[in-house]
Design a protein around this motif. Structure first.
Motif, PDB file in Angstrom:
ATOM      1  N   GLU A  35       0.619  -1.422  -0.001  1.00 52.25           N
ATOM      2  CA  GLU A  35      -0.002  -0.044  -0.010  1.00 52.25           C
ATOM      3  C   GLU A  35       0.768   1.147  -0.036  1.00 52.25           C
ATOM      4  O   GLU A  35       0.636   2.211  -0.619  1.00 52.25           O
ATOM      5  CB  GLU A  35      -0.831   0.016   1.118  1.00 52.25           C
ATOM      6  N   ASP A  36       1.808   1.302   0.827  1.00 56.22           N
ATOM      7  CA  ASP A  36       2.829   2.475   1.085  1.00 56.22           C
ATOM      8  C   ASP A  36       3.918   2.405  -0.149  1.00 56.22           C
ATOM      9  O   ASP A  36       5.121   2.427   0.290  1.00 56.22           O
ATOM     10  CB  ASP A  36       3.394   2.461   2.299  1.00 56.22           C
ATOM     11  N   HIS A  37       3.550   2.475  -1.130  1.00 49.87           N
ATOM     12  CA  HIS A  37       4.587   2.457  -2.315  1.00 49.87           C
ATOM     13  C   HIS A  37       4.641   3.744  -2.821  1.00 49.87           C
ATOM     14  O   HIS A  37       4.321   4.723  -2.763  1.00 49.87           O
ATOM     15  CB  HIS A  37       4.250   1.455  -3.743  1.00 49.87           C
ATOM     16  N   ARG A  38       5.884   3.719  -3.607  1.00 54.40           N
ATOM     17  CA  ARG A  38       6.583   5.108  -4.263  1.00 54.40           C
ATOM     18  C   ARG A  38       5.778   5.132  -5.748  1.00 54.40           C
ATOM     19  O   ARG A  38       5.219   4.171  -6.259  1.00 54.40           O
ATOM     20  CB  ARG A  38       8.014   4.899  -4.727  1.00 54.40           C
ATOM     21  N   HIS A  39       5.801   6.494  -6.191  1.00 52.95           N
ATOM     22  CA  HIS A  39       5.184   7.008  -7.405  1.00 52.95           C
ATOM     23  C   HIS A  39       6.113   7.313  -8.329  1.00 52.95           C
ATOM     24  O   HIS A  39       7.059   8.156  -7.812  1.00 52.95           O
ATOM     25  CB  HIS A  39       3.837   7.724  -7.374  1.00 52.95           C
ATOM     26  N   ARG A  49       2.592   7.145 -11.967  1.00 53.29           N
ATOM     27  CA  ARG A  49       2.731   5.618 -11.966  1.00 53.29           C
ATOM     28  C   ARG A  49       3.084   5.086 -10.735  1.00 53.29           C
ATOM     29  O   ARG A  49       3.617   5.506 -10.117  1.00 53.29           O
ATOM     30  CB  ARG A  49       3.486   5.105 -13.297  1.00 53.29           C
ATOM     31  N   CYS A  50       2.415   3.905 -10.323  1.00 56.12           N
ATOM     32  CA  CYS A  50       2.801   3.021  -9.292  1.00 56.12           C
ATOM     33  C   CYS A  50       4.298   2.465  -9.446  1.00 56.12           C
ATOM     34  O   CYS A  50       4.461   2.009 -10.573  1.00 56.12           O
ATOM     35  CB  CYS A  50       1.851   2.085  -8.842  1.00 56.12           C
ATOM     36  N   CYS A  55      12.140  -0.650  -9.025  1.00 58.61           N
ATOM     37  CA  CYS A  55      11.949   0.239  -9.943  1.00 58.61           C
ATOM     38  C   CYS A  55      12.037   1.882  -9.398  1.00 58.61           C
ATOM     39  O   CYS A  55      12.557   2.741 -10.259  1.00 58.61           O
ATOM     40  CB  CYS A  55      10.375   0.147 -10.702  1.00 58.61           C
ATOM     41  N   SER A  56      11.381   2.124  -8.051  1.00 53.21           N
ATOM     42  CA  SER A  56      11.824   3.388  -7.858  1.00 53.21           C
ATOM     43  C   SER A  56      13.061   3.691  -7.565  1.00 53.21           C
ATOM     44  O   SER A  56      13.600   4.928  -7.750  1.00 53.21           O
ATOM     45  CB  SER A  56      10.889   3.615  -6.432  1.00 53.21           C
ATOM     46  N   LEU A  71      10.931  10.447 -10.149  1.00 53.62           N
ATOM     47  CA  LEU A  71      10.466   9.868  -8.510  1.00 53.62           C
ATOM     48  C   LEU A  71       9.688  10.893  -7.958  1.00 53.62           C
ATOM     49  O   LEU A  71      10.349  12.027  -7.745  1.00 53.62           O
ATOM     50  CB  LEU A  71      11.694   9.037  -8.042  1.00 53.62           C
ATOM     51  N   VAL A  72       8.519  10.540  -7.404  1.00 55.85           N
ATOM     52  CA  VAL A  72       7.851  11.642  -6.824  1.00 55.85           C
ATOM     53  C   VAL A  72       8.355  11.577  -5.452  1.00 55.85           C
ATOM     54  O   VAL A  72       8.369  10.721  -4.613  1.00 55.85           O
ATOM     55  CB  VAL A  72       6.189  11.277  -6.619  1.00 55.85           C
ATOM     56  N   PRO A  73       8.757  12.733  -4.868  1.00 55.51           N
ATOM     57  CA  PRO A  73       9.483  12.745  -3.469  1.00 55.51           C
ATOM     58  C   PRO A  73       8.505  12.499  -2.535  1.00 55.51           C
ATOM     59  O   PRO A  73       7.244  12.636  -2.689  1.00 55.51           O
ATOM     60  CB  PRO A  73      10.019  14.183  -3.321  1.00 55.51           C
ATOM     61  N   ARG A  74       8.816  12.392  -1.177  1.00 49.64           N
ATOM     62  CA  ARG A  74       7.927  12.279   0.022  1.00 49.64           C
ATOM     63  C   ARG A  74       7.838  13.354   0.944  1.00 49.64           C
ATOM     64  O   ARG A  74       7.198  13.409   1.842  1.00 49.64           O
ATOM     65  CB  ARG A  74       8.282  11.034   0.748  1.00 49.64           C
ATOM     66  N   ARG A  75       8.708  14.637   0.553  1.00 49.59           N
ATOM     67  CA  ARG A  75       8.915  15.733   1.443  1.00 49.59           C
ATOM     68  C   ARG A  75       7.486  16.344   1.586  1.00 49.59           C
ATOM     69  O   ARG A  75       6.673  16.826   0.533  1.00 49.59           O
ATOM     70  CB  ARG A  75       9.645  16.627   0.855  1.00 49.59           C
ATOM     71  N   ARG A  76       6.920  16.710   2.978  1.00 47.49           N
ATOM     72  CA  ARG A  76       5.869  17.387   3.249  1.00 47.49           C
ATOM     73  C   ARG A  76       6.175  18.557   4.065  1.00 47.49           C
ATOM     74  O   ARG A  76       6.625  18.508   5.073  1.00 47.49           O
ATOM     75  CB  ARG A  76       4.703  16.736   3.601  1.00 47.49           C
TER      76      ARG A  76
END
Length: 198
Positions: A35-39, A49-50, A55-56, A71-76
């Motif tokens: 569920e908690d995968h990168r995009h 894309r998942c 692959c990430s 790669l979509v970052p995770r920063r918030r």
């Protein structure tokens, strides 16, 4: 901006399930994903894309993959109030995405689906001089997410996939022309669950 498959997966992931749906896979290699995968952001198709872990990693560096996937970052980062009125977007729930070509788009939900506007790039640059955090955003993959609906005051720099999750929540809960009684509490809950991370 997301393809039907990716948006459907984001809608499913917004339901708070503990694990990925059976058959949920990486859009590149078809390996199962948690569920908690990168995009990844597909620059050619303007879609998210998942991606599985291996692959990430392939797309983690600058210029990896020839720029086709980012790669979509995770920063918030939660920001103080950002005065977005000069950007000319007439809604209170919206996200702004700077693009690699220098343009800036704004997107938000509506009864007819997602709406999209092009923002004056010069006005955006002026805003980034007043709010330097905005200048640090990665084009295409990070967004300024704003919610000023019903007196709220949320301003966040988030990964663009968070924005698509927000659209998925709205799409799932929207009823009639005004949204109905469930959509705005669901949006408030979405923002309440955002947490800062680097």
């Amino acid at each position: 901006m997301t393809g039907d498959g990716a948006l459907a997966r984001l809608i499913r992931s917004s339901t708070g399930r503990a694990s990925a749906a059976p058959g949920e896979v990486c859009d590149l290699c078809a390996a199962p994903v948690p569920e908690d995968h990168r995009h990844l952001y597909d620059t050619a198709e303007a879609e998210v894309r998942c991606a599985c872990g291996p692959c990430s990693v392939l797309f983690a560096g600058d210029g990896a993959g020839g720029g086709h996937y980012r790669l979509v970052p995770r920063r918030r980062v939660r920001l103080p109030r950002v005065d977005t009125a000069a950007l000319g977007v007439p809604v209170g729930l919206v996200f702004f995405v700077p693009r690699a070509d220098g343009t800036v788009t704004a997107e938000g939900p509506s009864p007819a689906g997602a709406m999209r506007w092009e923002v004056d790039a010069a006005v955006w640059r002026q805003l980034t001089t007043r709010f330097p955090e905005l200048a640090s955003m990665e084009p295409d993959v990070e967004a300024l997410l704003v919610n000023t609906v019903q007196g709220l005051d949320h301003h966040w720099i988030v990964p663009v996939d968070d924005c698509f999750r927000m659209l998925a929540v709205v799409r799932r809960e929207w009823r009639g022309l005004s949204g109905g009684g469930r959509v705005w509490p669901a949006v408030e809950e979405f923002f309440a669950e955002l947490t800062e991370q680097n």
